[in-house]
Design an enzyme around this catalytic site. Sequence first.
Site, short mmCIF file in Angstrom:
data_model
loop_
_atom_site.label_atom_id
_atom_site.label_comp_id
_atom_site.label_asym_id
_atom_site.label_seq_id
_atom_site.Cartn_x
_atom_site.Cartn_y
_atom_site.Cartn_z
N ASN A 34 -33.85 -9.14 76.96
CA ASN A 34 -32.99 -8.78 78.10
C ASN A 34 -32.04 -9.94 78.43
O ASN A 34 -31.75 -10.20 79.59
CB ASN A 34 -33.87 -8.41 79.31
CG ASN A 34 -33.08 -7.73 80.40
OD1 ASN A 34 -32.04 -7.10 80.14
ND2 ASN A 34 -33.53 -7.84 81.63
N PHE A 79 -41.09 -17.15 83.65
CA PHE A 79 -40.20 -16.07 84.11
C PHE A 79 -40.33 -14.82 83.25
O PHE A 79 -40.00 -13.73 83.72
CB PHE A 79 -38.73 -16.50 84.01
CG PHE A 79 -38.34 -17.65 84.88
CD1 PHE A 79 -38.20 -17.48 86.25
CD2 PHE A 79 -38.12 -18.90 84.34
CE1 PHE A 79 -37.83 -18.54 87.05
CE2 PHE A 79 -37.74 -19.96 85.14
CZ PHE A 79 -37.60 -19.79 86.50
N THR A 125 -41.87 -7.74 96.49
CA THR A 125 -42.28 -6.33 96.42
C THR A 125 -43.81 -6.19 96.39
O THR A 125 -44.33 -5.10 96.60
CB THR A 125 -41.55 -5.63 95.26
OG1 THR A 125 -41.68 -4.24 95.40
CG2 THR A 125 -42.04 -6.03 93.93
N TYR A 147 -44.56 -2.21 88.37
CA TYR A 147 -43.98 -3.56 88.30
C TYR A 147 -44.64 -4.48 89.32
O TYR A 147 -45.10 -5.60 88.99
CB TYR A 147 -42.46 -3.49 88.55
CG TYR A 147 -41.88 -4.84 88.89
CD1 TYR A 147 -41.86 -5.85 87.94
CD2 TYR A 147 -41.37 -5.10 90.17
CE1 TYR A 147 -41.36 -7.11 88.26
CE2 TYR A 147 -40.87 -6.35 90.49
CZ TYR A 147 -40.86 -7.34 89.53
OH TYR A 147 -40.38 -8.58 89.86
N LYS A 151 -47.26 -7.96 88.89
CA LYS A 151 -47.06 -9.29 89.48
C LYS A 151 -48.27 -9.70 90.32
O LYS A 151 -48.68 -10.87 90.30
CB LYS A 151 -45.78 -9.30 90.32
CG LYS A 151 -44.52 -9.24 89.48
CD LYS A 151 -44.37 -10.53 88.68
CE LYS A 151 -43.21 -10.50 87.72
NZ LYS A 151 -43.06 -11.77 86.97
N TYR A 175 -40.22 -14.14 95.27
CA TYR A 175 -38.77 -14.11 95.49
C TYR A 175 -38.38 -12.91 96.32
O TYR A 175 -38.86 -11.80 96.09
CB TYR A 175 -37.99 -13.96 94.19
CG TYR A 175 -38.35 -14.84 93.03
CD1 TYR A 175 -38.91 -16.10 93.20
CD2 TYR A 175 -38.07 -14.40 91.74
CE1 TYR A 175 -39.19 -16.89 92.09
CE2 TYR A 175 -38.35 -15.19 90.64
CZ TYR A 175 -38.93 -16.43 90.82
OH TYR A 175 -39.20 -17.20 89.72
N ARG A 290 -32.60 6.18 98.37
CA ARG A 290 -33.22 6.02 97.06
C ARG A 290 -34.74 6.07 97.24
O ARG A 290 -35.27 5.38 98.11
CB ARG A 290 -32.78 4.69 96.46
CG ARG A 290 -33.22 4.44 95.04
CD ARG A 290 -32.55 3.19 94.46
NE ARG A 290 -32.91 1.97 95.16
CZ ARG A 290 -32.50 0.75 94.83
NH1 ARG A 290 -31.69 0.59 93.79
NH2 ARG A 290 -32.88 -0.30 95.51
N ASP A 293 -37.40 3.15 98.56
CA ASP A 293 -36.77 2.04 99.30
C ASP A 293 -37.37 1.89 100.69
O ASP A 293 -37.73 2.87 101.34
CB ASP A 293 -35.26 2.30 99.47
CG ASP A 293 -34.44 1.71 98.33
OD1 ASP A 293 -35.03 1.10 97.43
OD2 ASP A 293 -33.20 1.86 98.37
N1 UFG Z 1 -28.35 -0.19 97.17
C1 UFG Z 1 -27.33 0.71 97.36
N2 UFG Z 1 -26.60 1.10 96.25
C2 UFG Z 1 -26.86 0.62 95.01
C3 UFG Z 1 -27.93 -0.31 94.83
C4 UFG Z 1 -28.66 -0.69 95.95
O1 UFG Z 1 -27.06 1.16 98.47
O2 UFG Z 1 -26.18 1.03 94.04
C5 UFG Z 1 -29.12 -0.65 98.35
C6 UFG Z 1 -30.60 -0.32 98.31
O3 UFG Z 1 -30.84 0.97 98.81
C7 UFG Z 1 -31.19 -1.42 99.18
C8 UFG Z 1 -30.26 -2.60 98.90
O4 UFG Z 1 -29.06 -2.05 98.39
O5 UFG Z 1 -31.08 -1.09 100.54
C9 UFG Z 1 -30.82 -3.59 97.89
O6 UFG Z 1 -31.19 -2.91 96.71
P1 UFG Z 1 -31.57 -3.69 95.37
O7 UFG Z 1 -31.90 -2.67 94.33
O8 UFG Z 1 -30.52 -4.70 95.06
O9 UFG Z 1 -32.86 -4.54 95.79
P2 UFG Z 1 -34.32 -4.05 96.23
O10 UFG Z 1 -34.65 -4.83 97.46
O11 UFG Z 1 -34.45 -2.59 96.32
O12 UFG Z 1 -35.23 -4.50 95.01
C10 UFG Z 1 -35.17 -5.84 94.54
C11 UFG Z 1 -35.48 -5.86 93.05
C12 UFG Z 1 -36.90 -5.59 92.77
C13 UFG Z 1 -37.76 -6.46 93.59
C14 UFG Z 1 -37.42 -6.34 95.05
C15 UFG Z 1 -38.22 -7.28 95.90
O13 UFG Z 1 -34.73 -4.90 92.37
O14 UFG Z 1 -37.17 -5.85 91.41
O15 UFG Z 1 -36.05 -6.65 95.23
O16 UFG Z 1 -38.17 -8.54 95.40
F1 UFG Z 1 -39.04 -6.13 93.41
#
Ligand code: UFG
Length: 337
Positions: A34, A79, A125, A147, A151, A175, A290, A293
């Site tokens: 990746n 990592f 998470t 996932y 962890k 994180y 989503r 969430d």
């Molecule tokens: N969001 C949108 N549109 C998008 C993508 C995200 O509105 O296209 C929103 C989501 O609903 C959320 C926020 O943006 O409210 C953040 O979303 P992310 O996907 O960027 O981050 P998350 O907090 O959902 O998840 C991330 C990582 C996970 C990790 C988690 C906690 O993707 O791997 O943080 O560390 F586990």
Amino acid sequence: MILLTGATGYIGSHTWLALHAAGMRVAGLDDFSNSSPEVLRRLAALGADVSTFAEADVGDRAALDAVFGRWQIEAVVHFAAWKAVGDSVARPLDYYRNNVGGLIALAEAMQAHGCKTIVFSSTATVYGQPRSLPVREDAALAPSSPYAETKLIGENMLHDAERADAAWRVAVLRYFNPVGAHASGTIGEDPRGTPNNLMPFVAQVAVGKRAKLRVFGNDYDTADGTGVRDYLHVEDLAEGHVAALRHLQGGAGSLTVNLGTGHGVSVLELVRAFERASGRAIPCEIAPRRAGDVAAYYADPALAERLLGWKATRDLDAMCADSWRWQAANPDGYATV
Ligand code: UFG
């Protein structure tokens, strides 16, 4: 020498530079599943010594033995793992094999070679739906995806190894939401396919690769109705690893800490900040929530400051400016060259 597994990934590559800046020597391991070999050329251009890199899967015990035999490794920053929540729901066994199996192979190799100091990448998470905010490290743990489960298993496995053998020194770093890019604009996040995460998606809209951002829900119980997260500059995060290594190598005990800023930022606040940083409009469309969430979560980062002397210093404007510099100079990520 410090071994970084997942060394050419998003956080690994920034941590390589932070360790280099701190005067530490680094050996890197990655299988490029990746990430791109181009990262090594970029790291070298920034002054890092990449001659100590091995291309291998972290689950490959023979390859690990060769690495430990070749270089004098004092500590490992681990990592190498997969991290997409949705993907882990679709392919759980692959995630357990890669994330848990990889850590077992690594920890066994470490033990066999007498190296028992590890900094482990965990995630906020593991807390699942938080019961109160900000989230402290002693909050209930409720992983809600394969996932997150991998962890938490990793955290527990390392704590058990330490209980059996006090020579282990373990720093678990949970994180929150890493974003941004190296200030040079040459190293950054390069997701494959459609980005799952907000910041890379917004950056791709700004650069014209995607037409608009879909905002997943504007009816949450938050100030503007959109989801709130604790976005953290990846260079601050990388420096957190340097602080954790110094802590362990200085003889202090194991720890589990959150790495975040302590500030919640909504989707729309981040979009506005990105528009200011880039000078580009980010068209948005409100879409359904989503699945899976949570409305809001952000860290209580006080323990990291107390134990490590670490605190995030870069604000949301810096995160957006640095993401934009990277995206504008590398519209197709590492494939741009
Ligand atoms: N969001 C949108 N549109 C998008 C993508 C995200 O509105 O296209 C929103 C989501 O609903 C959320 C926020 O943006 O409210 C953040 O979303 P992310 O996907 O960027 O981050 P998350 O907090 O959902 O998840 C991330 C990582 C996970 C990790 C988690 C906690 O993707 O791997 O943080 O560390 F586990």
